[in-house]
Design an enzyme around this catalytic site. Structure first.
Site, short mmCIF file in Angstrom:
data_model
loop_
_atom_site.label_atom_id
_atom_site.label_comp_id
_atom_site.label_asym_id
_atom_site.label_seq_id
_atom_site.Cartn_x
_atom_site.Cartn_y
_atom_site.Cartn_z
N TYR A 139 0.87 -1.08 0.05
CA TYR A 139 -0.06 0.26 0.02
C TYR A 139 0.85 1.29 0.07
O TYR A 139 0.39 2.47 -0.02
CB TYR A 139 -0.83 -0.11 1.19
CG TYR A 139 -1.94 -1.17 1.18
CD1 TYR A 139 -1.73 -2.39 1.92
CD2 TYR A 139 -2.86 -1.19 0.24
CE1 TYR A 139 -2.53 -3.39 2.11
CE2 TYR A 139 -3.68 -2.60 0.25
CZ TYR A 139 -3.43 -3.32 1.25
OH TYR A 139 -4.45 -4.53 1.10
N ASN A 198 -13.44 3.22 -1.61
CA ASN A 198 -12.66 1.98 -1.34
C ASN A 198 -13.24 1.25 -0.19
O ASN A 198 -12.83 1.54 0.94
CB ASN A 198 -11.23 2.32 -0.92
CG ASN A 198 -10.19 1.36 -0.81
OD1 ASN A 198 -10.74 0.28 -0.71
ND2 ASN A 198 -9.03 1.57 -1.01
N ASP A 243 -25.77 -3.32 -1.61
CA ASP A 243 -27.20 -3.17 -1.72
C ASP A 243 -27.29 -1.60 -1.66
O ASP A 243 -28.37 -0.89 -2.05
CB ASP A 243 -27.97 -3.82 -0.64
CG ASP A 243 -28.20 -5.16 -0.90
OD1 ASP A 243 -28.52 -6.10 -0.04
OD2 ASP A 243 -28.06 -5.70 -2.12
N HIS A 295 -9.22 0.78 -5.35
CA HIS A 295 -8.33 -0.02 -4.78
C HIS A 295 -6.97 0.48 -4.95
O HIS A 295 -6.38 0.77 -6.27
CB HIS A 295 -8.46 -1.41 -5.10
CG HIS A 295 -9.69 -2.09 -4.93
ND1 HIS A 295 -10.51 -2.51 -3.69
CD2 HIS A 295 -10.77 -2.14 -5.95
CE1 HIS A 295 -11.51 -2.99 -3.83
NE2 HIS A 295 -11.78 -2.65 -5.34
N ILE A 296 -6.29 0.69 -3.85
CA ILE A 296 -4.78 1.25 -4.09
C ILE A 296 -4.02 -0.05 -4.73
O ILE A 296 -3.28 0.49 -5.57
CB ILE A 296 -4.16 1.38 -2.78
CG1 ILE A 296 -4.96 2.77 -1.73
CG2 ILE A 296 -2.71 1.66 -2.68
CD1 ILE A 296 -4.81 2.72 -0.43
N SER A 297 -4.26 -1.09 -4.45
CA SER A 297 -3.29 -2.27 -5.04
C SER A 297 -4.25 -2.77 -6.17
O SER A 297 -5.29 -2.59 -6.26
CB SER A 297 -3.10 -3.35 -4.01
OG SER A 297 -4.48 -3.84 -3.44
C1 DHK Z 1 -7.54 -2.59 0.61
C2 DHK Z 1 -7.59 -3.69 1.61
O1 DHK Z 1 -7.86 -3.43 2.71
C3 DHK Z 1 -7.83 -4.84 1.09
O2 DHK Z 1 -8.62 -5.82 1.71
C4 DHK Z 1 -8.13 -5.00 -0.42
C5 DHK Z 1 -7.57 -2.70 -0.81
C6 DHK Z 1 -7.31 -3.99 -1.23
C7 DHK Z 1 -6.87 -1.57 -1.68
O3 DHK Z 1 -5.79 -1.98 -2.49
O4 DHK Z 1 -7.06 -0.42 -1.42
O5 DHK Z 1 -8.10 -6.34 -0.93
#
Ligand code: DHK
Length: 155
Positions: free
Chosen positions: A32, A81, A94, A107-109
């Site tokens: 991250y 996110n 929902d 998503h950051i990743s």
């Molecule tokens: C952040 C999380 O906490 C993970 O559970 C996800 C996501 C990915 C992110 O990439 O921002 O899988």
């Protein structure tokens, strides 16, 4: 309110963050990065310029649902996110279905390059767009794209 109608208001853009994102900067930096959530908020506010923006984070599913309900009346667009809830939360899915404006899932990743448990978001079928793998830069990028999608502000 139709999606088209919501574009012309200058209602806030809501940026909502799920569980564990309050630990950004310290949490798994190899995945991250080292940018904190406060620094990401500053990047979003810079990208939003004069457009009103609400930036929030919670580790509680019910709180995210309450904020999505609030956004139905208060927001022109939502950037979310959902973090780990992306893959499990039908209640958040929902709630997002009820939002009339554009929704960007972020998503950051790059979740599609990660372990199987992270690859299938329940949210993606109901959102306008998905951004994944841009790191913290995904947030200001999403805000800029949301502003373009919402179109010029009413004076
Ligand atoms: C952040 C999380 O906490 C993970 O559970 C996800 C996501 C990915 C992110 O990439 O921002 O899988």
């Amino acid at each position: 309110m139709t999606k088209a109608a919501s574009r012309r208001t200058s209602k806030q853009i809501y940026v909502l963050n799920g569980p564990n994102l309050n630990r950004l900067g310290l949490r798994e930096p190899e995945i991250y990065g080292t940018t904190t959530l406060a620094e990401i908020e500053a990047l979003c506010r810079e990208a939003a310029g004069r457009h009103p923006l609400e930036f929030r984070q919670s580790n509680a599913e019910h709180q995210l649902i309450d904020w999505i309900h609030e956004a139905i009346d208060q927001a022109s667009g939502v950037i979310i996110n959902p973090a780990g809830l992306s893959f499990r939360s039908i209640p958040i899915l929902d709630a997002l279905k009820m939002f009339p404006g554009p929704i960007f899932e972020l998503h950051i990743s790059n979740i599609h390059r990660r372990e199987e448990i992270y690859r299938h978001s329940l949210m993606s079928p109901v959102v306008t767009a998905v951004l994944a793998g841009l790191g913290p830069d995904g947030y200001p990028t999403a805000v800029a794209a949301m502003l373009r999608r919402l179109g010029p502000r009413r004076a």
